[in-house]
Design an enzyme around this catalytic site. Sequence first.
Site, PDB file in Angstrom:
ATOM      1  N   HIS A  26       0.846  -1.190   0.000  1.00 34.81           N
ATOM      2  CA  HIS A  26       0.000   0.000   0.000  1.00 34.81           C
ATOM      3  C   HIS A  26       0.881   1.239   0.000  1.00 34.81           C
ATOM      4  CE1 HIS A  26      -3.883  -1.947   1.788  1.00 34.81           C
ATOM      5  NE2 HIS A  26      -3.316  -2.706   0.854  1.00 34.81           N
ATOM      6  N   GLU A  65       0.865   3.905   1.739  1.00 37.20           N
ATOM      7  CA  GLU A  65       1.293   4.364   3.063  1.00 37.20           C
ATOM      8  C   GLU A  65       2.503   3.579   3.564  1.00 37.20           C
ATOM      9  OE1 GLU A  65      -1.801   3.498   2.019  1.00 37.20           O
ATOM     10  OE2 GLU A  65      -3.296   4.155   3.479  1.00 37.20           O
ATOM     11  N   CYS A  77      -6.306   1.983   5.752  1.00 31.45           N
ATOM     12  CA  CYS A  77      -6.912   0.734   6.190  1.00 31.45           C
ATOM     13  C   CYS A  77      -6.312   0.369   7.558  1.00 31.45           C
ATOM     14  CB  CYS A  77      -6.644  -0.367   5.161  1.00 31.45           C
ATOM     15  SG  CYS A  77      -4.921  -0.939   5.137  1.00 31.45           S
ATOM     16  N   CYS A 116      -2.485  -0.134   7.436  1.00 34.14           N
ATOM     17  CA  CYS A 116      -1.711   1.093   7.262  1.00 34.14           C
ATOM     18  C   CYS A 116      -1.805   2.000   8.485  1.00 34.14           C
ATOM     19  CB  CYS A 116      -2.153   1.821   6.006  1.00 34.14           C
ATOM     20  SG  CYS A 116      -1.740   0.881   4.513  1.00 34.14           S
TER      21      CYS A 116
END
Length: 148
Positions: free
Chosen positions: A47, A49, A77, A80
């Site tokens: 991801h 992040e 999420c 993250c």
Amino acid sequence: MALALEEARAAAARGEVPVGAVVTDAAGRVLARAGNEVEARRDPSAHAEVLALRAAAAARGDKLLPDCTLTVTLEPCPMCAQAAAFFRVRRVAFGAYDPKGGGVEHGARIFTAASCHHVPEVVGGLREAECAEVLRGFFRGLRGEAGA
């Protein structure tokens, strides 16, 4: 947020879900920026992040980012959000809210959990409409809907 949106749009152009993230230090200097790379890396943890946090820590030569801000186009999420807590970021700022997959204001609400060892300042809704439209446009395109 402008740089995070650039990363999100670049991710979309690569066929990735368009999420972009930027890590800045206390002076506002960009330490790292990234877009999702889940498909390219074949890694569900790639991801934006996580990639940006890892790169910022590497750039600093440290594992913690206590004076830093993580800016991301979509509410992080749970994975993250927990990563932001582990990196000890000072602030998490995000654009669009994610009622289905978010982990900050929705879902697991990582930063309000009794077990969260570090709770950053959270600012949500930055350029929310623009961030949400980047995502909507991407998924409209996948579905082949008019107006994509």
